[in-house]
Design a protein around this motif. Structure first.
Motif, mmCIF file in Angstrom:
data_model
loop_
_atom_site.group_PDB
_atom_site.id
_atom_site.type_symbol
_atom_site.label_atom_id
_atom_site.label_comp_id
_atom_site.label_asym_id
_atom_site.label_seq_id
_atom_site.Cartn_x
_atom_site.Cartn_y
_atom_site.Cartn_z
ATOM 1 N N THR A 267 0.812 -8.067 -13.168
ATOM 2 C CA THR A 267 1.902 -7.655 -12.281
ATOM 3 C C THR A 267 2.302 -8.692 -11.220
ATOM 4 O OG1 THR A 267 0.270 -6.349 -11.055
ATOM 5 C CG2 THR A 267 1.658 -5.183 -12.642
ATOM 6 N N PRO A 268 1.372 -9.297 -10.465
ATOM 7 C CA PRO A 268 1.842 -10.258 -9.456
ATOM 8 C C PRO A 268 2.509 -11.478 -10.080
ATOM 9 C CG PRO A 268 -0.541 -10.346 -9.646
ATOM 10 C CD PRO A 268 -0.088 -9.150 -10.415
ATOM 11 N N PHE B 280 -0.859 -1.714 -4.653
ATOM 12 C CA PHE B 280 -0.197 -2.096 -5.893
ATOM 13 C C PHE B 280 0.396 -3.487 -5.737
ATOM 14 C CE2 PHE B 280 -0.017 2.500 -5.853
ATOM 15 C CZ PHE B 280 -0.200 2.874 -7.175
ATOM 16 N N SER B 281 0.100 -4.371 -6.671
ATOM 17 C CA SER B 281 0.835 -5.632 -6.712
ATOM 18 C C SER B 281 2.295 -5.324 -7.024
ATOM 19 C CB SER B 281 0.268 -6.563 -7.779
ATOM 20 O OG SER B 281 -1.029 -7.004 -7.422
ATOM 21 N N ILE B 282 3.199 -6.018 -6.358
ATOM 22 C CA ILE B 282 4.627 -5.770 -6.556
ATOM 23 C C ILE B 282 5.103 -6.526 -7.790
ATOM 24 C CG2 ILE B 282 6.915 -5.933 -5.508
ATOM 25 C CD1 ILE B 282 5.534 -5.912 -2.773
ATOM 26 N N VAL B 283 5.716 -5.812 -8.723
ATOM 27 C CA VAL B 283 6.203 -6.411 -9.969
ATOM 28 C C VAL B 283 7.557 -7.080 -9.763
ATOM 29 C CG1 VAL B 283 6.889 -5.944 -12.349
ATOM 30 C CG2 VAL B 283 4.947 -4.718 -11.354
ATOM 31 N N GLU C 195 0.859 -1.178 0.000
ATOM 32 C CA GLU C 195 0.000 0.000 0.000
ATOM 33 C C GLU C 195 0.896 1.229 0.000
ATOM 34 O OE1 GLU C 195 -3.918 1.056 2.430
ATOM 35 O OE2 GLU C 195 -2.111 1.526 3.565
ATOM 36 N N LEU C 196 0.727 2.064 -1.015
ATOM 37 C CA LEU C 196 1.564 3.249 -1.186
ATOM 38 C C LEU C 196 0.784 4.500 -0.793
ATOM 39 C CD1 LEU C 196 4.391 4.093 -2.290
ATOM 40 C CD2 LEU C 196 3.242 4.565 -4.463
ATOM 41 N N ASP C 197 1.396 5.317 0.040
ATOM 42 C CA ASP C 197 0.782 6.571 0.468
ATOM 43 C C ASP C 197 1.398 7.718 -0.336
ATOM 44 O OD1 ASP C 197 -0.657 8.464 1.828
ATOM 45 O OD2 ASP C 197 0.639 8.487 3.596
ATOM 46 N N VAL C 198 0.546 8.422 -1.078
ATOM 47 C CA VAL C 198 1.002 9.556 -1.897
ATOM 48 C C VAL C 198 0.210 10.793 -1.471
ATOM 49 C CG1 VAL C 198 1.273 10.471 -4.238
ATOM 50 C CG2 VAL C 198 1.522 8.018 -3.818
ATOM 51 N N PRO C 199 0.697 11.520 -0.465
ATOM 52 C CA PRO C 199 -0.026 12.716 -0.018
ATOM 53 C C PRO C 199 -0.160 13.739 -1.143
ATOM 54 C CG PRO C 199 1.684 12.073 1.553
ATOM 55 C CD PRO C 199 1.919 11.274 0.306
#
Length: 526
Positions: free
Chosen positions: A413-414, A330-333, A313-317
């Motif tokens: 992606t996964p 995001f699934s990690i590539v 889980e990516l936090d983009v303020p």
């Protein structure tokens, strides 16, 4: 038919954000309770319920907006509305001014706890449970859990099922519920025998099923993704612990360890597994790899511990975030062996990739979410927070088990992470990949798939050029219950994994039901 039906329900629900669905379900439940209150079928009367709703919603929304303004965060209301709606059902509605003051205090405590009792942008404890516990401990009031009522059992069950299907927490909450009911019945039996009373098993079981707050606690509180650990076995462990403590409350001094505090202990247990998963990521590169797929490459400040197939889980303020907020999954590539490099990829509208074009699109109603617009203008060198790693979308532990991978678009992606990791570790599997894309130009990660040596069956409208020897374009074949066995004759012997939008998973479910097992990784897009 049953598998396909459930998949279709997941497909429809997947179009709603988790926050919006939970808020809608709680809104419907509140309306049901209000109607029942006019007939005296629930504990609070109509006036008590309306006044308490107004106080809780005003206090929670106001406190949340104030804290977010002080912290210079984008103001969002969904989470605070959900907290207020939950507290309506676990506190005792009233019109007494002093008691309303206690309820307001509990609402403020609940909201503030999200920012004070937090770890790297994620709250550790369920806010509504914190508010109820603070109210009890302060002596200003106590939790009531009046939602545990026979007339509300059916609405809670039905609305809760929608939430659990959407969040894929049905098995976890079912585990909690069975344990809580079983422990409750055992407790009553033991206490009845100790007191010399006759034990009525049927009546006790009926009360636990329909008059206890277990259904509501499980469906709307225990299921909260932000306070659950990353792996399914860990989530099951938390569910079991909360179930035991909810079914057999423990007295601690003057206080009884009731429903909310049982959940808080489960939250703390979950945090033990979550804390070491949060990491800082520095953006190293961003590039378009197909006309509509953008890949981000990060360098981690410290090792990211994950298993191929999991997601972060990516936090983009960013300012003026839309209803879904600033965090996305995001699934990690990349593979675990690629550390400290971490790669993810996501779909964008063609022409909205990055830079000035993205900025122009962001201001012209391009239809992209505010999250994607913020990512589109992100520059290398910027730090972001990955608040955790989750997921059980993992390959069979037995490398000899034949598998079928079905990917639609960015759902590839996964699988890239998994085949990269197998290649790095020298693991050979019997793998067939079905890759569904709108056009041949949208087949991402072709080089990596070709290097893996796995068999790939492509479903695109146009014929791809220069396909490797072990790739096949499924010309004229429909990806349904009849077409799938044509391209994968040994389907029944394979473990199937499908990754893509919920509606695609719903359409493929009847065909994939023929596989030995079926594991899904649905996402709703953003």
């Amino acid at each position: 038919m049953l598998v396909g039906g459930w998949a279709r329900i997941r497909g429809y629900l997947g179009r709603l954000s988790m926050y919006r669905l939970v808020l809608m379900a709680l809104g419907v439940l509140t309306l049901v309770a209000l109607v029942l209150s006019f007939f005296g079928l629930v504990v609070p009367g109509p006036l008590e319920l309306v006044v308490t709703i107004v106080v809780l919603f005003a206090v929670c929304v106001g406190a949340n907006a104030l804290v977010q303004r002080l912290l210079k965060m984008p103001i969002r209301h969904e989470s605070s509305l959900i907290t207020a709606a939950i507290m309506v059902f676990i506190l005792r509605p009233t019109v007494v001014p002093l008691e309303l003051l206690g309820i307001a205090f509990a609402g403020v405590a609940a909201v503030v706890s999200k920012y004070v009792i937090a770890w790297r942008g994620r709250h550790i404890l369920n806010p509504a449970a914190v508010g109820a516990a603070v109210l009890t401990i302060s002596g200003l009031g106590a939790s009531a859990w009046w939602v545990g009522s026979p007339v509300l059992a059916a609405p809670v069950l039905i609305l809760g099922l929608f939430v659990l299907v959407r969040t894929e927490r049905l098995r976890i909450v079912a585990t909690f519920f069975v344990i809580a009911v079983g422990v409750y019945v055992l407790r009553v039996a033991v206490q009845s025998q100790a007191a010399g009373f006759e034990f009525d098993a049927g009546q006790t079981l009926s009360f636990a099923l329909w008059s206890s707050p277990f259904l509501f606690l499980g469906a709307f509180m225990l299921s909260e993704p932000l306070t659950l650990p990353p792996r399914r076995w860990q989530q099951m462990t938390v569910a079991a612990v909360v179930g035991v403590l909810a079914g057999w409350p423990i007295s601690v001094g003057y206080f009884t360890l009731g429903q909310e505090r049982a959940l808080l202990i489960g939250n703390l247990l979950a945090f033990v597994w979550v804390a070491h998963r949060a990491v800082r990521l520095r953006l190293a590169d961003a590039r378009m790899i197909t006309p509509s797929v953008r890949e981000l490459t990060f360098e981690a400040r410290r090792p990211v511990r994950f298993v191929a197939g999991q997601y972060l889980e990516l936090d983009v303020p960013h300012a003026k975030a839309d209803a879904r907020g600033t965090r996305r999954e995001f699934s990690i590539v990349s593979a675990p062996s690629d550390a400290p490099t971490v790669r993810v990829a996501y779909r964008v509208k063609p022409g909205a990739g990055s830079g000035a074009g993205a900025l122009a699109g962001a201001g012209s109603g391009s239809g992209e979410s505010t999250f994607k617009k913020a990512l589109a203008v992100a520059s290398p060198g910027v730090d972001y927070s990955a608040t955790g790693v989750w997921g059980d979308f993992l390959m069979p532990s037995n490398p000899n088990a034949p598998v079928l991978l079905v990917a639609a678009g960015i759902g590839i992606t996964p699988f890239i992470s998994q085949v990269r990791e197998d290649r790095a570790r020298g693991v050979e599997r019997n793998v067939v990949l079905i890759y569904v894309a709108s056009e041949a130009s949208e087949l991402a990660f072709r080089d990596e798939l070709e290097a893996s040596g796995i068999e790939v069956i492509v479903f695109t409208r146009d014929q791809p050029r220069d396909l490797p020897a072990n790739w096949l374009w499924a010309r004229g074949v429909r990806l349904d219950a009849e077409g799938l066995p044509r391209v994968v004759p040994d389907l029944s012997s394979r473990h199937a994994y499908v990754s893509g939008p919920p509606n695609l998973i719903a359409e493929l479910a009847p065909a994939l039901a023929q596989a030995r097992t079926l594991t899904t990784d649905a996402f709703a897009g953003y």
